[in-house]
Design an enzyme around this catalytic site. Structure first.
Site, mmCIF file in Angstrom:
data_model
loop_
_atom_site.group_PDB
_atom_site.id
_atom_site.type_symbol
_atom_site.label_atom_id
_atom_site.label_comp_id
_atom_site.label_asym_id
_atom_site.label_seq_id
_atom_site.Cartn_x
_atom_site.Cartn_y
_atom_site.Cartn_z
ATOM 1 N N LYS A 75 18.334 -46.134 46.550
ATOM 2 C CA LYS A 75 19.136 -47.249 46.536
ATOM 3 C C LYS A 75 19.231 -48.290 47.526
ATOM 4 O O LYS A 75 19.156 -47.626 48.796
ATOM 5 C CB LYS A 75 20.623 -46.643 46.221
ATOM 6 C CG LYS A 75 21.882 -47.628 46.288
ATOM 7 C CD LYS A 75 23.093 -46.738 45.985
ATOM 8 C CE LYS A 75 24.220 -47.611 45.548
ATOM 9 N NZ LYS A 75 25.447 -46.740 45.593
ATOM 10 N N SER A 150 27.927 -47.873 41.170
ATOM 11 C CA SER A 150 27.181 -49.191 41.865
ATOM 12 C C SER A 150 25.622 -48.619 42.207
ATOM 13 O O SER A 150 25.038 -49.642 42.319
ATOM 14 C CB SER A 150 27.936 -48.994 43.134
ATOM 15 O OG SER A 150 27.467 -48.185 44.037
ATOM 16 N N SER A 174 29.794 -43.410 41.806
ATOM 17 C CA SER A 174 28.724 -44.430 41.782
ATOM 18 C C SER A 174 27.222 -43.879 41.451
ATOM 19 O O SER A 174 26.390 -44.433 41.175
ATOM 20 C CB SER A 174 28.361 -45.298 42.966
ATOM 21 O OG SER A 174 29.298 -46.273 42.734
HETATM 22 N N1 GLN Z 1 33.617 -47.863 41.103
HETATM 23 C C1 GLN Z 1 33.979 -47.326 42.173
HETATM 24 C C2 GLN Z 1 34.279 -48.490 43.290
HETATM 25 O O1 GLN Z 1 34.045 -49.358 42.725
HETATM 26 C C3 GLN Z 1 32.751 -46.287 42.852
HETATM 27 C C4 GLN Z 1 31.949 -46.908 43.663
HETATM 28 C C5 GLN Z 1 31.063 -45.793 44.199
HETATM 29 O O2 GLN Z 1 30.986 -44.679 44.284
HETATM 30 N N2 GLN Z 1 30.314 -46.435 45.405
HETATM 31 O O3 GLN Z 1 34.586 -48.203 44.240
#
Ligand code: GLN
Length: 484
Positions: A75, A150, A174
């Protein structure tokens, strides 16, 4: 030859060289990887050179790990020396890392070949991989749909067979949510299990790095390679890297699977998702596991708690992007204050700005007690919910996300609906527990994910259950139409 286990077998049988594997993966990364928006940067020359080194090692009888010679994507929030790390943000677009992060270091020590970088939501804030300067990443099962986020680029790349595995980060789901949308396995280890040295921080009390693979067995290989104590990350636990592969016995008899009643309420997840998860649980039951009902009574509060804690920490972590030290600096500004202001207004996207504003607000003097302190108190209650539940069961099962992958653009104007979707994933981060999402069925031709949560540091049991499930089912063998 697109999953890790097959790649490993082909290397061991000398049917393929790492050079051949990596060249083919680079070609797929350039083609499917780029057209899906999943791959945002490649280090082709270095990867090919490292593949040749892996081949030479193998010929000399030195094999570093099951990952030796196999391609992987990171990532775009994990740094590698001499490579850009952008976090999909304009503010970090010009940044090139002067050092290797722990994830890159450990993967390379295990012999894996890092191909390049996968798309993500800016600073890992989002659930669709649409908040990205590179444009959205798409779901290989249906390119008009989101791959989740994400860590969407990592999930989409593994689902499309670009690489056999990839790393993502999980602050509130994410890794697990995009894994569920793309029909692959995604695992968030216990807090502190994997070093975050060189992971760009979003919310430091929640962030963890973990793998995307097709199987629990492959996830065990990756996790064994990347976990273990690292003195450079003060939150890294002193534990040695656990022996996970030996836990994969296929035996779940007598093991207790807890179904939280709050995860199976009428106005909760899509009924098709619940049905697929129930069938998954029934499969485990027929393998000898015992199903019990448990309760996580603070579930209605976990989303608000998460968005208070995560934004507060993000507002503090992102204060370092001031245009002065690294990343992009606004041009043509006359004084320091406008340099800060312009660099940040030009550099951050809307979702990141929304979170910085919210986080700054909840930490501000007059509101600290009402929001931030309260959230910390609820966080403790969430943790004790799990302690109590784990007295009655060994693993908790439920949906990973309330629905399957939805259309790109559908939630762009409705961030709150995305926040609410995180209901099943954020608790593991708040409580520091390991969680895994694995494919358990399909709904309208799209993958459904089942989430398993375990006791802190008990990745072994989680993977044992996931592996036992995969030995009895073939959901993880389904591949998206594009990769067929
Ligand atoms: N969807 C969650 C957020 O927007 C999780 C993000 C993540 O785990 N980085 O914060």
């Amino acid at each position: 030859m697109e999953n890790l286990e097959a790649q490993r077998a082909a290397l061991e049988a000398s049917e393929l060289s790492s050079l051949e594997l990596v060249s083919a993966a680079l070609a797929r990364a350039e083609a499917e990887g780029r057209s899906l928006g999943a791959v945002v940067g490649l280090r082709a020359e270095a990867a090919l050179a490292e593949a040749a080194e892996s081949d030479a090692r193998r010929r000399a009888g030195e094999i570093r790990s099951p990952l030796d010679g196999t391609p992987v994507l990171l990532k775009d929030n994990m740094v590698m020396q001499g490579e850009p790390t952008t976090c999909a943000s304009r503010i970090l677009e010009p940044f090139v890392s002067p050092y290797d992060g722990a994830a890159a270091e450990r993967l390379q020590a295990a012999g894996a070949i890092i191909l390049g970088r996968a798309n993500m939501d800016e600073f890992a804030m989002g659930a669709t991989t649409e908040n990205s300067i590179f444009g959205p990443a798409r779901n290989p099962w249906d390119p008009e749909r989101t791959c989740g986020g994400s860590s969407g680029g990592s999930a989409a790349a593994v689902a499309a067979g670009v690489t056999g595995f990839a790393l993502g980060s999980d602050t509130g789901g994410s890794i697990r949510q995009p894994a569920s949308f793309c029909g692959v396995v995604g695992m968030k280890p216990s807090y502190g299990r994997v070093s975050r040295w060189g992971l760009v921080a979003f919310a430091s009390s929640l962030d963890q790095i973990g793998p995307f693979t097709h199987t629990a067995r492959e996830a065990a290989w990756v996790l064994e390679a990347i976990s273990g104590h690292d003195p450079r990350d003060s939150t890294s636990l002193p534990e040695k890297s656990p022996d996970l592969v030996s836990a994969l016995t296929g035996d779940v008899s007598g093991l207790r699977i807890g179904l939280p009643k709050e995860y199976f309420v009428d106005d909760g997840a899509d009924s098709g998702v619940v049905e697929a998860v129930r069938q998954g649980v029934a499969e485990l039951e027929s393998a000898g596991a015992k199903v019990v009902e448990v309760s996580l009574p603070h579930t209605p509060y976990v989303v608000s708690t998460y968005y208070l804690v995560a934004t507060a920490e993000a507002s503090s972590n992102l204060a370092r992007y001031d245009g002065a030290r690294f990343g992009r600096r606004a041009e043509g500004v006359g004084d320091l204050d406008s340099m800060y202001r312009r660099s940040r207004s030009e550099g951050f996207g809307d979702e990141v700005k929304r979170r910085i504003l919210l986080g700054t607000y909840v930490l501000s003097a007059g509101y600290f007690d009402a929001y931030y302190r309260k959230a910390q108190q609820v966080r403790t209650l969430v943790r004790s919910d799990f302690e109590r539940a784990f007295e009655a069961c060994d693993v908790i099962a439920g949906p990973t996300y309330p629905e399957v992958a939805f259309s790109l653009g559908a939630r762009l104007d409705d961030p709150v609906s995305l926040y609410l979707g995180d209901i099943y994933t954020v608790s593991a981060n708040l409580a520091g527990l390991p969680g895994i999402s694995l494919p358990c069925g399909q709904l309208q031709g799209l993958p459904v994910g089942m989430q398993l949560l375990g006791r802190s540091l008990d990745e072994a049991t989680l993977l044992r259950v996931a592996d036992a499930f995969q030995r009895r089912t073939d959901h993880h063998e389904q591949s998206p139409p594009r990769a067929r």
